[in-house]
Enzyme design. Structure first.
Site, PDB file in Angstrom:
ATOM      1  N   PRO A  37       0.821  -1.213   0.000  1.00  0.00           N
ATOM      2  CA  PRO A  37       0.000   0.000   0.000  1.00  0.00           C
ATOM      3  C   PRO A  37       0.859   1.269   0.000  1.00  0.00           C
ATOM      4  O   PRO A  37       0.397   2.342  -0.331  1.00  0.00           O
ATOM      5  CB  PRO A  37      -0.829  -0.123   1.283  1.00  0.00           C
ATOM      6  N   GLU A  46       1.161  -7.321   8.167  1.00  0.00           N
ATOM      7  CA  GLU A  46       1.494  -5.905   8.013  1.00  0.00           C
ATOM      8  C   GLU A  46       2.619  -5.695   7.000  1.00  0.00           C
ATOM      9  O   GLU A  46       3.134  -4.591   6.866  1.00  0.00           O
ATOM     10  CB  GLU A  46       1.928  -5.316   9.372  1.00  0.00           C
ATOM     11  N   ARG A  61      -0.712  -8.866 -21.161  1.00  0.00           N
ATOM     12  CA  ARG A  61      -1.416  -8.435 -22.376  1.00  0.00           C
ATOM     13  C   ARG A  61      -0.533  -7.552 -23.255  1.00  0.00           C
ATOM     14  O   ARG A  61      -0.866  -7.283 -24.402  1.00  0.00           O
ATOM     15  CB  ARG A  61      -2.719  -7.740 -22.058  1.00  0.00           C
ATOM     16  N   ASP A  84      -5.390   1.542 -25.901  1.00  0.00           N
ATOM     17  CA  ASP A  84      -5.669   1.464 -24.468  1.00  0.00           C
ATOM     18  C   ASP A  84      -5.731   2.856 -23.851  1.00  0.00           C
ATOM     19  O   ASP A  84      -4.971   3.744 -24.249  1.00  0.00           O
ATOM     20  CB  ASP A  84      -4.504   0.732 -23.767  1.00  0.00           C
TER      21      ASP A  84
HETATM   22  N1  LIG Z   1      -0.514  -3.307  -4.048  1.00  0.00           N
HETATM   23  C1  LIG Z   1      -1.188  -3.119  -3.130  1.00  0.00           C
HETATM   24  C2  LIG Z   1      -2.091  -2.798  -2.074  1.00  0.00           C
HETATM   25  C3  LIG Z   1      -2.250  -3.342  -0.790  1.00  0.00           C
HETATM   26  C4  LIG Z   1      -1.469  -4.380  -0.091  1.00  0.00           C
HETATM   27  C5  LIG Z   1      -0.389  -4.999  -0.728  1.00  0.00           C
HETATM   28  C6  LIG Z   1       0.383  -5.912  -0.030  1.00  0.00           C
HETATM   29  C7  LIG Z   1       0.069  -6.216   1.293  1.00  0.00           C
HETATM   30  C8  LIG Z   1       0.649  -7.045   2.281  1.00  0.00           C
HETATM   31  C9  LIG Z   1      -0.114  -6.933   3.444  1.00  0.00           C
HETATM   32  N2  LIG Z   1      -1.117  -6.067   3.189  1.00  0.00           N
HETATM   33  C10 LIG Z   1      -2.134  -5.686   4.170  1.00  0.00           C
HETATM   34  C11 LIG Z   1      -1.806  -4.339   4.722  1.00  0.00           C
HETATM   35  C12 LIG Z   1      -2.767  -3.374   4.712  1.00  0.00           C
HETATM   36  C13 LIG Z   1      -2.481  -2.101   5.251  1.00  0.00           C
HETATM   37  C14 LIG Z   1      -1.244  -1.852   5.808  1.00  0.00           C
HETATM   38  C15 LIG Z   1      -0.946  -0.503   6.432  1.00  0.00           C
HETATM   39  N3  LIG Z   1      -1.043  -0.611   7.905  1.00  0.00           N
HETATM   40  C16 LIG Z   1      -0.441   0.582   8.492  1.00  0.00           C
HETATM   41  C17 LIG Z   1      -0.579   0.525  10.031  1.00  0.00           C
HETATM   42  O1  LIG Z   1      -1.946   0.410  10.381  1.00  0.00           O
HETATM   43  C18 LIG Z   1      -2.563  -0.772   9.835  1.00  0.00           C
HETATM   44  C19 LIG Z   1      -2.459  -0.765   8.322  1.00  0.00           C
HETATM   45  C20 LIG Z   1      -0.277  -2.826   5.816  1.00  0.00           C
HETATM   46  C21 LIG Z   1      -0.560  -4.095   5.260  1.00  0.00           C
HETATM   47  C22 LIG Z   1      -1.037  -5.611   1.910  1.00  0.00           C
HETATM   48  C23 LIG Z   1      -1.804  -4.699   1.228  1.00  0.00           C
HETATM   49  N4  LIG Z   1      -3.272  -2.694  -0.208  1.00  0.00           N
HETATM   50  N5  LIG Z   1      -3.757  -1.795  -1.070  1.00  0.00           N
HETATM   51  C24 LIG Z   1      -3.057  -1.812  -2.211  1.00  0.00           C
HETATM   52  N6  LIG Z   1      -3.270  -1.007  -3.306  1.00  0.00           N
END
Ligand SMILES: N#Cc1c(-c2ccc3ccn(Cc4ccc(CN5CCOCC5)cc4)c3c2)n[nH]c1N
Length: 257
Positions: free
Chosen positions: A99, A126, A168, A183
């Site tokens: 994220p 996390e 693709r 696209d």
């Molecule tokens: N690409 C992409 C993604 C992802 C994504 C990608 C990879 C992983 C691996 C674990 N997670 C879950 C996760 C969610 C939030 C957080 C932040 N934390 C900060 C402290 O408070 C709690 C929350 C961390 C880990 C993932 C989420 N989410 N959205 C996208 N566009």
């Protein structure tokens, strides 16, 4: 292209066996290898996570299994690619969905599509102990990317998105009928504009007719109508892109002047 994916949920990636990506694999355009992270754990419970140093919510993925898994991916992949004449010591570009990553865009998809070997590290909990990413960056290119401004529970969904967006673009994957030339976000006359409406037979459906211009056979008029519809759609849905498009169109015109 070779793709390796290390995950604790290989079943999440079943969709890579069907449709466009599945066909590309069957045609030998794409060679995807899934690796179960727990195969590199050393305890009876096959533990991949632990509590975060410094406290805070949730769990963090341990470095040891990831380090050993990435070692194995590099060793197996390099052997296979050397066997295909890609040269000794080949390494993948490691793509880490997160994220907190840079935006995964069409431009990044095009960059990745030019690589011979990608490895994906979708995390859970996390995220992965930071030292894994830092150590990986000492031996291969690392791209940390996010597929959008929303929070998922892990990276596997992002891998499905990224692999499809890249696949693709590979030569011979999209048939002529499905060109990615126009696209959204791709370079070209409609660069940065969203696609306008599309229609197919019948010419009238539930009292709604197809726009006359599309039945006219006048390709110049049709092209102009499509550009106008794309501009309207972009103005309505993504006004932020209109500025970019205007600049690109202006630069293009300016370059001609
Ligand atoms: N690409 C992409 C993604 C992802 C994504 C990608 C990879 C992983 C691996 C674990 N997670 C879950 C996760 C969610 C939030 C957080 C932040 N934390 C900060 C402290 O408070 C709690 C929350 C961390 C880990 C993932 C989420 N989410 N959205 C996208 N566009």
């Amino acid at each position: 292209m070779r793709i390796d994916v290390v995950t604790i949920f290989p079943e999440y990636l079943e969709p890579l066996n069907v449709s466009l990506v599945g066909k590309a694999r069957a045609r030998g355009r794409l060679d995807i290898h899934l690796h179960h992270l727990r195969d590199w754990t050393t305890d009876v419970h096959r533990t991949v996570d632990d509590t975060p140093y410094g406290g805070g919510p949730g769990m963090v993925m341990k470095p040891e299994p990831w380090g050993a898994a990435l070692d194995a991916v590099l060793e197996r992949g390099a052997e296979e690619l050397a066997g295909r004449g890609l040269g000794e010591g080949a390494v993948p570009t490691l793509v880490v969905p997160t994220p907190s990553g840079r935006p995964f865009t069409q431009e990044l998809a095009q960059r990745l599509a030019a690589e011979p070997w990608l490895a994906f590290a979708p995390a859970r909990y996390e995220g992965i102990d930071r030292r894994v990413i830092e150590e990986a960056a000492d031996r291969m290119p690392v791209v940390e990317a996010s597929i959008g401004d929303y929070v998922l529970a892990g990276g596997e969904v992002a891998v499905l998105v990224m692999v499809e967006a890249v696949a693709r673009l590979l030569p011979g994957v999209l048939g002529n009928a499905e060109s990615h030339r126009d696209d959204s976000f791709a370079a070209g006359a409609m660069a940065d504009l969203l696609e306008g409406p599309v229609y197919t037979k019948p010419a009238e459906w539930r009292g709604r007719a197809v726009p006359e211009v599309l039945l006219s056979g006048n390709h110049g008029l049709i092209a102009r109508w499509r550009r106008e519809q794309a501009f309207r759609r972009t103005l309505a849905m993504r006004p932020d892109l209109v500025g970019r498009w205007e600049k690109a169109a202006f630069d293009k015109h300016d370059r001609k002047a």
